[in-house]
Scaffold this active site. Sequence first.
Site, PDB file in Angstrom:
ATOM      1  N   ALA A 248       0.710  -1.758  -0.032  1.00 11.64           N
ATOM      2  CA  ALA A 248       0.066  -0.114  -0.065  1.00 11.64           C
ATOM      3  C   ALA A 248       0.909   1.482   0.166  1.00 11.64           C
ATOM      4  O   ALA A 248       0.037   2.427  -0.062  1.00 11.64           O
ATOM      5  CB  ALA A 248      -1.369  -0.457   1.119  1.00 11.64           C
ATOM      6  N   ALA A 249       1.911   1.150  -0.173  1.00 13.07           N
ATOM      7  CA  ALA A 249       3.266   2.691  -0.463  1.00 13.07           C
ATOM      8  C   ALA A 249       2.630   3.292  -1.799  1.00 13.07           C
ATOM      9  O   ALA A 249       2.508   4.140  -1.547  1.00 13.07           O
ATOM     10  CB  ALA A 249       4.355   2.042   0.135  1.00 13.07           C
ATOM     11  N   GLY A 250       2.253   2.638  -2.133  1.00  9.01           N
ATOM     12  CA  GLY A 250       2.331   2.752  -4.009  1.00  9.01           C
ATOM     13  C   GLY A 250       0.484   3.904  -3.501  1.00  9.01           C
ATOM     14  O   GLY A 250       0.207   4.922  -3.808  1.00  9.01           O
ATOM     15  N   ASP A 251      -0.123   2.818  -3.012  1.00  3.46           N
ATOM     16  CA  ASP A 251      -1.684   3.996  -3.246  1.00  3.46           C
ATOM     17  C   ASP A 251      -1.652   4.149  -1.449  1.00  3.46           C
ATOM     18  O   ASP A 251      -2.545   5.382  -2.600  1.00  3.46           O
ATOM     19  CB  ASP A 251      -2.931   2.648  -2.483  1.00  3.46           C
ATOM     20  CG  ASP A 251      -2.422   1.111  -3.337  1.00  3.46           C
ATOM     21  OD1 ASP A 251      -2.467   1.324  -4.692  1.00  3.46           O
ATOM     22  OD2 ASP A 251      -3.282   0.307  -2.604  1.00  3.46           O
TER      23      ASP A 251
END
Length: 302
Positions: A248-251
Amino acid sequence: MHMKRIFVMGSMNMDIVFEVEGLPKNGETINAKDLLVNPGGKGANQAVAAAKQNVAVTMLGAIGNDQFGEQFLAELKNVGINAQFVTRKDCRTGVAGVLLHQGDNRIMVYGGANSVYSFEDFADILTKNAEKGDIFVTQLETNIDVVCKGLKLAKELGMTTILNPAPASQQIVSALKYCDIVIPNEIEAEVLTGILPCKENYAELRDKFKKLGASCVIITCGNNGSVYLSDDIELFGAYEVDAVDTTAAGDTYIGVLSASLAKGYSIRDAIKYATAASAIAVTRKGAQRSIPMEKEVQEFLK
Ligand code: RIB
């Protein structure tokens, strides 16, 4: 100034995370050292990331008729997301099996309700509720045909459209012309353009994206930060942190960037906030539970 609202059309998965010391080989059974069940899914993660920055977020997507669906709805409401238009399908809620190994992840997704979510499920809702200038955010964990139609409609409604073309697929290329901002990672950028991003080819990559209809692209490069490709080309470094889970870093980056634009920040300031928020997210385990609140991002930037 009127704060713009965000509409996220996308997936909702319950993430079942097995933290392992080594990856199992074919025919092998191993013990996981930790187990975590928490709400995820690229669409919902981006919606939660935006909502935690105190902007108005509406979720458009589907859950199933199971307990995961119930849990999911409760979590969305808990962070203040407008979940009244979330559709309930007569099947399972999407599930992601995550193998967490040395801070990195390998993910398998069972689409469930996400796979049967249709354009008709949200077209009227978007038309009736979105205003010109509001932001439409989407990804590729629902049917690509639905994503294409969604982007086209959002553009016709005068919304700002943001596409995260993940997981990577060539099929979305024809819809890039409906996108105001495209945010791929390096692999997704390569799938769309045939060019693997590196410092030497950023200008070529920018031109290729432009030819495909995308004139503002931000490539996320993990712990190397991100690259803004528009008339200017600009690199934004990442913060050095001890990463325990990159899920979820990109999210987080996409949700916080969208929220910052909704608040009226410049694209450069929005990238700054998004970079800080994803740096915090990787220091915590899980998907939505790892995403920081607005205050935490502000503190971090001090
Ligand atoms: O981007 C991370 C997400 O991908 C996880 O939360 C998982 O649900 C998968 O969809």
